[in-house]
Design a protein around this motif. Structure first.
Motif, PDB file in Angstrom:
ATOM      1  N   THR A  49      -2.865  92.830  36.295  1.00  0.00           N
ATOM      2  CA  THR A  49      -4.176  92.706  35.643  1.00  0.00           C
ATOM      3  C   THR A  49      -4.084  92.897  34.131  1.00  0.00           C
ATOM      4  N   ALA A  93      -0.020  90.258  44.042  1.00  0.00           N
ATOM      5  CA  ALA A  93       0.233  91.591  44.597  1.00  0.00           C
ATOM      6  C   ALA A  93       0.422  91.521  46.117  1.00  0.00           C
ATOM      7  N   MET A 135      -4.497  95.080  49.572  1.00  0.00           N
ATOM      8  CA  MET A 135      -5.337  94.634  48.457  1.00  0.00           C
ATOM      9  C   MET A 135      -6.819  94.752  48.778  1.00  0.00           C
ATOM     10  N   TYR A 182      -0.340  95.251  41.298  1.00  0.00           N
ATOM     11  CA  TYR A 182      -1.626  94.614  41.008  1.00  0.00           C
ATOM     12  C   TYR A 182      -2.173  95.093  39.670  1.00  0.00           C
ATOM     13  N   TYR A 230      -4.378  89.244  42.207  1.00  0.00           N
ATOM     14  CA  TYR A 230      -4.640  89.703  43.575  1.00  0.00           C
ATOM     15  C   TYR A 230      -3.651  89.070  44.547  1.00  0.00           C
TER      16      TYR A 230
END
Length: 203
Positions: free
Chosen positions: A164, A177, A102, A160, A174
């Motif tokens: 979103t 993920a 990430m 991710y 975030y």
């Protein structure tokens, strides 16, 4: 502050994994320090070089070097306690790839890269330190074996961008993920899920 905290946690996790591998190979203290350092900053260095973010982050902020040094001392002192943790190398390596995937994606977004390139950057950030660690310790890198490793980074990174699209805060997407990467890797190992073997068995 949120992303820096994640970065420091990833640095600690990978540094510990480096220490454990180096001590299994019975390297001296300098060797342990180098392996921990390379494991912790290898992926981030490649990432920064690829997106032109130079000097690379650990050269501009001594927090990372200090964190690695403190982590090495801690891990060496408490190595016997760490060994009591079941498969502690696997644990810290898995946490590290989740966090670093990430971080790489976030850096890619800041560089205005496409989602596919962001996922690729995140995967490289998560994997390259471990590749260097294993090569220096005369091991075949985990990413090149049949275990689910880079695949977990790719799928977690893709999740991710899906998260979103949901009506949730970006920080939650975030963290979710990161959780996906970690759980995919753990489940793959626990359930014995592997990529197909392209080589035919010998008669």
């Amino acid at each position: 502050m949120f992303y820096q905290s994640i970065d420091i946690l990833g640095t600690v996790a990978f540094a510990i994994s480096g220490v454990l591998v180096a001590m299994e190979k019975r390297l001296d203290l300098f060797g342990v320090l180098i392996i921990a350092f390379v494991t912790a900053i290898g992926g981030g260095t490649l990432r920064d070089l690829l997106i032109g973010n130079t000097p690379v982050v650990w050269m501009r902020d001594l927090t990372y070097v200090s964190t690695i040094a403190i982590t090495v001392v801690f891990a060496v002192i408490f190595v016997n306690q760490l060994k009591y943790l079941r498969k502690s190398l696997f644990l810290f390596d898995t946490i590290g790839i989740g966090l670093y995937t990430m971080l790489g994606i976030e850096k890619g977004l800041q560089a205005e890269l496409s989602p596919i390139m962001c996922i690729a950057l995140g995967t490289m950030t998560a994997s390259f330190g471990g590749v260097l660690r294993d090569i220096l310790c005369n091991e075949i890198p985990v990413i090149f074996r049949k275990e689910i490793y880079a695949t977990a980074c790719i799928l977690g990174g893709a999740s991710y961008f899906l998260f979103t699209q949901l009506p949730i805060e970006e920080n939650y997407a975030y963290m979710a993920a990161i959780f996906v990467v970690i759980m995919l890797r753990i489940l793959a190992v626990r359930l014995g899920i592997r990529l197909p073997n392209i080589y035919k068995k010998e008669a």
